[in-house]
Design an enzyme around this catalytic site. Structure first.
Site, mmCIF file in Angstrom:
data_model
loop_
_atom_site.group_PDB
_atom_site.id
_atom_site.type_symbol
_atom_site.label_atom_id
_atom_site.label_comp_id
_atom_site.label_asym_id
_atom_site.label_seq_id
_atom_site.Cartn_x
_atom_site.Cartn_y
_atom_site.Cartn_z
ATOM 1 N N VAL A 1 0.835 -1.203 0.000
ATOM 2 C CA VAL A 1 0.000 0.000 0.000
ATOM 3 C C VAL A 1 0.870 1.254 0.000
ATOM 4 C CG1 VAL A 1 -1.675 1.344 1.323
ATOM 5 C CG2 VAL A 1 -1.962 -1.130 1.104
ATOM 6 N N ALA A 2 1.931 1.245 0.824
ATOM 7 C CA ALA A 2 2.825 2.406 0.897
ATOM 8 C C ALA A 2 3.558 2.615 -0.426
ATOM 9 C CB ALA A 2 3.823 2.216 2.033
ATOM 10 N N TRP B 1 2.688 1.530 -3.356
ATOM 11 C CA TRP B 1 1.726 1.863 -4.406
ATOM 12 C C TRP B 1 1.443 3.361 -4.424
ATOM 13 C CZ3 TRP B 1 -3.312 3.868 -4.152
ATOM 14 C CH2 TRP B 1 -4.045 3.815 -5.339
ATOM 15 N N HIS B 2 1.366 3.982 -3.238
ATOM 16 C CA HIS B 2 1.134 5.418 -3.184
ATOM 17 C C HIS B 2 2.326 6.192 -3.743
ATOM 18 C CE1 HIS B 2 -2.235 4.556 -0.398
ATOM 19 N NE2 HIS B 2 -2.689 5.723 -0.803
ATOM 20 N N ASP B 3 3.518 5.810 -3.311
ATOM 21 C CA ASP B 3 4.718 6.488 -3.806
ATOM 22 C C ASP B 3 5.949 5.832 -3.179
ATOM 23 O OD1 ASP B 3 6.330 8.208 -5.163
ATOM 24 O OD2 ASP B 3 5.797 10.005 -4.034
#
Length: 588
Positions: free
Chosen positions: A464-465, A467-469
């Site tokens: 998740v982290a 994927w965000h950036d």
């Protein structure tokens, strides 16, 4: 225990998800005290004489907190001169009124909202005409005119939005994925390819800022000049990657065991009638379609579907094709759509009032927050996250509303107010809910789910982290979230509600845990998404925490604890009210 690498077919998800979303009541050995409690009392009600006191504390505290950030935003307040350059002139006909438009993401949405509404009307009008004149018999190929209209509109929109150059590059990326995944068919190599290719495209395009046709051949360099309104065509690839993996895995599971019979056997609703309900939300996910429904045009239409292309919400491939064939009842209910539209307008106007009178982002990004007292700084952190929640709510609901008008129903990304969360795990199920369900279906459950809870939790939030950036602050955010969820998980196993719920002081024990959860969630989200100290992150939080929590601010710290404790008691009562009115009881 090593994580299982078995890739579960769709019909297995019903069993695993039901088990993991129910209250975590295990066959925990009972102590003599717990046996006495569970044998002599039912679950205690939250509607007691003290509830009005908690409600009064929360109301007064919220009013005081709102007043603090509004006063800090007014001209003449300490630090106002440093935040003033970040403010803009308001569109409202009120003399001297300014607006905090310093959040780049929301500024982009807000400034193009009129254009987006015009595009929405054009898209929905053409699509509804195609649906009206096409022969619609459930399950046949009469949805093809709707598919063609969607493809044509996507082509026009993306040619303007990311340019012809960006559209051609996007189609190249999608074509490679489609050709490999469909030729591998049911091979066990499909999951590995889907993830390696998807992450590889995401990282490579972000690192190299896309790619150019000129680097492939000088004869193709002219294509690079055919740009659109947004030159960085690769930015929406985060959502494109999720959809590519969804297509790959859904088509892969079609070759394995996924079919309607398996779904009917495991679905409580469909099992009653003995056949699959075309409107069953779980059935739309699990039931595979005909081979021709996994064609290239279907795949392109799914990924480039205009209402959900820019920011989501996210919808699985099987679900999308199901709704092309059969519109859900909600999308044909005029009253429900009108109510949802009114709710979105109310949310948008609330956000407008917020950014016109509480300049929390401008204060956080400037040095004005350094002039604040401990109480004011605590209020700033709280409303900084409130701004993040409300802006995402407005944007996601707009695009969901657009899709609803067109006959595609997605999951509501935020089904609870930010202030109505006391559980860390429940908070993440309610925040970006469509992404959470995507993660459960394509990551968490295939890796074994709760059988390797700690490892899978870490893998999930690391993804998740990333994927965000690719950012250190977001990695720290992902790992801290994983760490902070573990104590709650252990506490729920040690003190299950069915055993301890009758204890008169159980709600106070849960309230203490809720206070810890809320404080930790605020801290970790300020690190990941806040704006304290310019761009937030670890350094911003490290600068802010000592100013709030130190020996000179003990009364402020005690006030914060009391506020969150009373807030948790109100949240518990609200969950009980939801159950009493016929809702499903959850620990979220």
């Amino acid at each position: 225990m090593r994580p299982s690498l078995k890739i579960n077919p769709p019909h297995e998800y019903e069993r695993v998800q039901v088990a993991e979303t129910q209250s975590p009541v295990r066959s925990t050995p009972k102590s003599p005290k717990s046996k006495e409690i569970s044998a002599t009392a039912k679950v205690a009600t939250m509607f007691t004489y003290e509830l009005p006191l908690h409600m009064a504390i929360v109301t007064l505290a919220m009013l005081a907190m709102m007043r603090a950030v509004v006063v800090a935003s007014q001209e003449g307040s300490p630090g106002y001169e440093s935040l003033r350059p970040r403010l803009s002139v308001s569109w409202m006909p009120i003399k001297g009124l300014l607006v905090d438009d310093s959040d780049m993401q929301y500024r982009g949405f807000r400034s193009t909202l009129g254009v987006l509404i015009s595009i929405m009307f054009a898209h929905v009008s053409v699509s509804l005409l195609a649906q009206k004149f096409a022969k619609r018999k459930p399950g046949d190929s009469s949805y093809i005119p709707r598919l063609v209209v969607s493809l044509l509109f996507s082509s026009i929109f993306l040619s303007v939005y990311i340019g012809v150059s960006g559209l051609l590059k996007l189609v190249c990326v999608l074509a490679v994925n489609f050709l490999v995944a469909t030729n591998l068919k049911g091979s066990r190599a499909v999951p590995a390819f889907a993830w390696i290719y998807g992450l590889g495209v995401l990282f490579a395009t972000n690192h190299y800022q896309g790619f150019s046709f000129g680097s492939l051949s000088s004869y193709l360099s002219f294509l690079d000049n055919l740009g659109g309104g947004m030159s960085r065509w690769w930015l929406p690839l985060r959502f494109v990657m999720l959809k590519m993996i969804s297509f790959d895995m859904d088509s892969y599971w079609r070759y394995r065991k996924g079919n309607s019979e398996n779904h009917v056997d495991t679905c409580r609703e469909c099992g009653k009638g003995g056949k699959a309900d075309p409107f069953c939300p779980k059935g739309r996910l699990e039931i595979s379609h005909l081979p021709e429904d996994y064609g290239f045009l279907h795949y392109i239409a799914y990924i480039t579907y205009v209402p959900l292309y820019i920011a989501g919400p996210i919808i699985a491939y099987n679900d999308f094709i199901s709704q092309l064939k059969n519109r859900t009842p909600f999308t044909t209910n005029g009253k429900a759509l009108a109510t949802y539209t009114a709710r979105w307008i109310a949310c948008f106007l609330t956000m407008e009032i917020f950014i016109h009178y509480a300049y929390v982002i401008a204060i956080a990004k400037s040095d004005a927050w350094k002039e604040m007292s401990a109480f004011e700084l605590a209020c700033l952190c709280f409303f900084n996250l409130k701004h993040v929640w409300l802006k995402l709510l407005v944007m996601w609901r707009f695009f969901r509303l657009w899709a609803l008008f067109d006959g595609i129903e997605t999951v509501e990304n935020m089904n609870r107010c930010m202030t109505n969360n006391y559980s860390a795990s429940g908070f993440w199920r309610s925040w970006h809910r469509s992404f959470n369900r995507w993660i459960i279906r394509y990551i968490y459950v295939p890796l074994g789910g709760s059988s390797c809870y700690m490892i899978n939790l870490l893998i999930t939030f690391t993804f998740v982290a990333v994927w965000h950036d690719l950012d250190l602050n977001l990695l720290a955010w992902g790992w801290l979230v994983s760490l902070f969820i573990i104590p709650e998980h252990l506490a729920l196993r040690a003190f299950p509600v069915k055993v301890w719920g009758g204890w008169p002081y159980y709600k106070y024990l849960c309230g203490a845990g809720a206070v810890a959860n809320i404080l930790l969630m605020i801290t970790v989200n300020i690190i990941g998404f806040g704006a304290i100290g310019g761009n937030g992150g670890i350094q911003g939080m490290m600068d802010a925490l000592p100013r709030i929590f130190n020996a000179n601010n003990v009364p402020t710290f005690i006030g914060i604890l009391v506020f969150f404790f009373s807030l948790s008691q109100c949240q518990f009562a609200y969950r009980e009210w939801e159950t009493l009115k016929g809702g499903v009881a959850t620990r979220d």
